[in-house]
Design a protein around this motif. Structure first.
Motif, PDB file in Angstrom:
ATOM      1  N   UNK A 286      63.760  24.397  42.662  1.00  0.00           N
ATOM      2  CA  UNK A 286      62.153  24.256  42.502  1.00  0.00           C
ATOM      3  C   UNK A 286      61.159  23.478  43.117  1.00  0.00           C
ATOM      4  N   UNK A 287      60.605  24.224  43.478  1.00  0.00           N
ATOM      5  CA  UNK A 287      59.945  23.545  43.826  1.00  0.00           C
ATOM      6  C   UNK A 287      58.588  23.576  42.741  1.00  0.00           C
ATOM      7  N   UNK A 288      57.461  21.865  43.047  1.00  0.00           N
ATOM      8  CA  UNK A 288      56.896  21.602  41.569  1.00  0.00           C
ATOM      9  C   UNK A 288      55.937  20.704  42.685  1.00  0.00           C
ATOM     10  N   UNK A 289      54.618  20.623  41.964  1.00  0.00           N
ATOM     11  CA  UNK A 289      53.950  20.171  42.470  1.00  0.00           C
ATOM     12  C   UNK A 289      53.295  19.100  41.020  1.00  0.00           C
ATOM     13  N   UNK A 290      53.182  17.362  41.718  1.00  0.00           N
ATOM     14  CA  UNK A 290      53.310  15.942  41.078  1.00  0.00           C
ATOM     15  C   UNK A 290      51.546  16.145  40.239  1.00  0.00           C
TER      16      UNK A 290
ATOM     17  N   UNK B 106      71.563  20.299  36.059  1.00  0.00           N
ATOM     18  CA  UNK B 106      70.875  18.823  35.786  1.00  0.00           C
ATOM     19  C   UNK B 106      70.509  18.898  37.381  1.00  0.00           C
ATOM     20  N   UNK B 107      69.303  17.913  37.269  1.00  0.00           N
ATOM     21  CA  UNK B 107      68.662  18.199  38.634  1.00  0.00           C
ATOM     22  C   UNK B 107      69.521  17.129  39.241  1.00  0.00           C
TER      23      UNK B 107
ATOM     24  N   UNK C  88      61.013  20.917  53.758  1.00  0.00           N
ATOM     25  CA  UNK C  88      61.931  20.024  53.280  1.00  0.00           C
ATOM     26  C   UNK C  88      63.160  19.651  52.991  1.00  0.00           C
ATOM     27  N   UNK C  89      62.891  21.352  52.070  1.00  0.00           N
ATOM     28  CA  UNK C  89      64.342  21.697  51.789  1.00  0.00           C
ATOM     29  C   UNK C  89      64.891  23.375  52.719  1.00  0.00           C
TER      30      UNK C  89
ATOM     31  N   UNK D 238      62.981  19.610  43.676  1.00  0.00           N
ATOM     32  CA  UNK D 238      63.937  18.843  42.996  1.00  0.00           C
ATOM     33  C   UNK D 238      65.173  19.800  43.271  1.00  0.00           C
ATOM     34  N   UNK D 239      66.123  19.277  43.622  1.00  0.00           N
ATOM     35  CA  UNK D 239      68.149  20.434  43.311  1.00  0.00           C
ATOM     36  C   UNK D 239      68.422  20.386  42.302  1.00  0.00           C
TER      37      UNK D 239
END
Length: 112
Positions: free
Chosen positions: A57-61, A76-77, A93-94, A69-70
């Motif tokens: 799951x690609x996300x932005x803070x 579930x993370x 990174x992924x 997150x994997x």
């Protein structure tokens, strides 16, 4: 040098793990677990799911930093990345997790 998992115990007696790339950089970190067996199961789940691009799951803070997150098959993370400076760095990174997780050894640092 191959990647490795470091299994550690926190000051409040909880267990967690990190996946390190061959260069020693942390590329994935777990949540805190109450039991060592749960953390070990988490490592096995990362090994099992890391090769599946759909599990990321690609996300932005809130501050705009990309991270990922994997997730396990149940959604579930099971691990989260550090914050990256760019989307391309996050994607690298992924790729690093995908390349390192399956064959990574486990360095158990919880033994007293």
């Amino acid at each position: 040098m191959a990647g490795k998992f470091e299994l550690k115990k926190s000051k409040n007696d909880k267990f967690y793990f990190s996946l390190l790339a061959g260069n020693g950089q942390t590329i994935l970190s777990s949540e805190m677990y109450e039991a060592k067996a749960s953390a070990v199961n988490g490592i096995e789940s990362v090994k099992k799911n890391a090769g599946d691009a759909a599990r990321y799951e690609k996300a932005v803070a809130k501050n705009g930093s990309p991270y990922f997150n994997l997730k396990a098959a149940n959604g579930q993370v099971i691990g989260s990345s550090e914050m990256y400076s760019s989307e391309s760095a996050r994607d690298a990174g992924i790729e690093s997790v995908m390349a390192n997780a399956a064959g990574a050894s486990v360095d158990d640092q919880t033994a007293a």
